[in-house]
Design a protein around this motif. Structure first.
Motif, PDB file in Angstrom:
ATOM      1  N   UNK A   1      85.066  46.597   9.041  1.00  0.00           N
ATOM      2  CA  UNK A   1      84.360  47.865   9.236  1.00  0.00           C
ATOM      3  C   UNK A   1      85.009  48.695  10.343  1.00  0.00           C
ATOM      4  N   UNK A   2      85.401  48.022  11.412  1.00  0.00           N
ATOM      5  CA  UNK A   2      86.038  48.737  12.529  1.00  0.00           C
ATOM      6  C   UNK A   2      87.357  49.360  12.094  1.00  0.00           C
ATOM      7  N   UNK A   3      88.172  48.584  11.400  1.00  0.00           N
ATOM      8  CA  UNK A   3      89.455  49.117  10.921  1.00  0.00           C
ATOM      9  C   UNK A   3      89.232  50.319  10.025  1.00  0.00           C
ATOM     10  N   UNK A   4      88.305  50.213   9.104  1.00  0.00           N
ATOM     11  CA  UNK A   4      88.077  51.300   8.156  1.00  0.00           C
ATOM     12  C   UNK A   4      87.545  52.562   8.823  1.00  0.00           C
ATOM     13  N   UNK A   5      86.880  52.430   9.947  1.00  0.00           N
ATOM     14  CA  UNK A   5      86.429  53.614  10.685  1.00  0.00           C
ATOM     15  C   UNK A   5      87.598  54.320  11.367  1.00  0.00           C
ATOM     16  N   UNK A   6      88.681  53.586  11.611  1.00  0.00           N
ATOM     17  CA  UNK A   6      89.840  54.160  12.297  1.00  0.00           C
ATOM     18  C   UNK A   6      90.982  54.526  11.347  1.00  0.00           C
TER      19      UNK A   6
ATOM     20  N   UNK B   1      85.383  54.215  19.334  1.00  0.00           N
ATOM     21  CA  UNK B   1      84.212  53.994  18.478  1.00  0.00           C
ATOM     22  C   UNK B   1      83.377  52.807  18.957  1.00  0.00           C
ATOM     23  N   UNK B   2      83.829  52.140  20.000  1.00  0.00           N
ATOM     24  CA  UNK B   2      83.151  50.988  20.564  1.00  0.00           C
ATOM     25  C   UNK B   2      82.859  49.966  19.474  1.00  0.00           C
ATOM     26  N   UNK B   3      83.929  49.397  18.992  1.00  0.00           N
ATOM     27  CA  UNK B   3      83.857  48.444  17.899  1.00  0.00           C
ATOM     28  C   UNK B   3      83.455  47.067  18.399  1.00  0.00           C
TER      29      UNK B   3
ATOM     30  N   UNK C   1      98.654  42.352  15.890  1.00  0.00           N
ATOM     31  CA  UNK C   1      99.679  43.366  16.160  1.00  0.00           C
ATOM     32  C   UNK C   1      99.169  44.751  15.789  1.00  0.00           C
ATOM     33  N   UNK C   2      98.503  44.829  14.643  1.00  0.00           N
ATOM     34  CA  UNK C   2      97.986  46.124  14.198  1.00  0.00           C
ATOM     35  C   UNK C   2      96.903  46.633  15.136  1.00  0.00           C
ATOM     36  N   UNK C   3      96.029  45.740  15.590  1.00  0.00           N
ATOM     37  CA  UNK C   3      94.940  46.145  16.481  1.00  0.00           C
ATOM     38  C   UNK C   3      95.452  46.627  17.825  1.00  0.00           C
TER      39      UNK C   3
ATOM     40  N   UNK D   1      97.629  53.856  18.765  1.00  0.00           N
ATOM     41  CA  UNK D   1      96.670  54.737  18.098  1.00  0.00           C
ATOM     42  C   UNK D   1      95.440  53.946  17.628  1.00  0.00           C
ATOM     43  N   UNK D   2      95.662  52.754  17.075  1.00  0.00           N
ATOM     44  CA  UNK D   2      94.545  51.935  16.596  1.00  0.00           C
ATOM     45  C   UNK D   2      93.702  51.442  17.774  1.00  0.00           C
TER      46      UNK D   2
END
Length: 104
Positions: free
Chosen positions: A67-72, A41-43, A27-29, A33-34
């Motif tokens: 890592x992807x979440x933390x970049x966003x 960022x091409x995660x 749901x968060x992904x 905005x996420x």
């Protein structure tokens, strides 16, 4: 500390007995905005299905999403792996839904 140890063993016991849960992190992904940030960022994440419970209390399909979440996310909202497996809430919600809707 003792509370975390008890919670850890409780989760291990639940997962060993139940071996399923829901992926509330999806749901968060999918939040607009996420989702836009992750595309920008091409995660890249692995396709392995190894659920992890992150510090936001949600279960994600794989640890590579951290890592992807933390970049966003803003730094104060960064997440980390609490433990491998489904979050307790997601396990309980899965079984509650099955009890209400019936098992398939």
């Amino acid at each position: 500390m003792l509370k975390r140890i008890i919670l850890f063993f409780y989760v291990i016991l639940l997962q060993t007995a139940l071996l399923k849960g829901m992926m509330s992190g999806m749901e968060r992904l999918q939040e607009p905005q996420m989702s836009a940030c992750l595309k920008k960022i091409f995660c890249l994440t692995s396709r392995e299905m190894m659920p992890v419970c992150l510090s936001d209390g949600r279960t994600y399909a794989t640890r590579s999403i951290v890592e992807c979440l933390n970049r966003c996310l803003p730094p104060e909202q960064n997440v980390h792996i609490e433990y491998f497996g489904y979050c307790v809430h997601d396990i309980l919600m899965t079984y509650a839904m099955e009890a209400i809707l019936g098992s398939s």
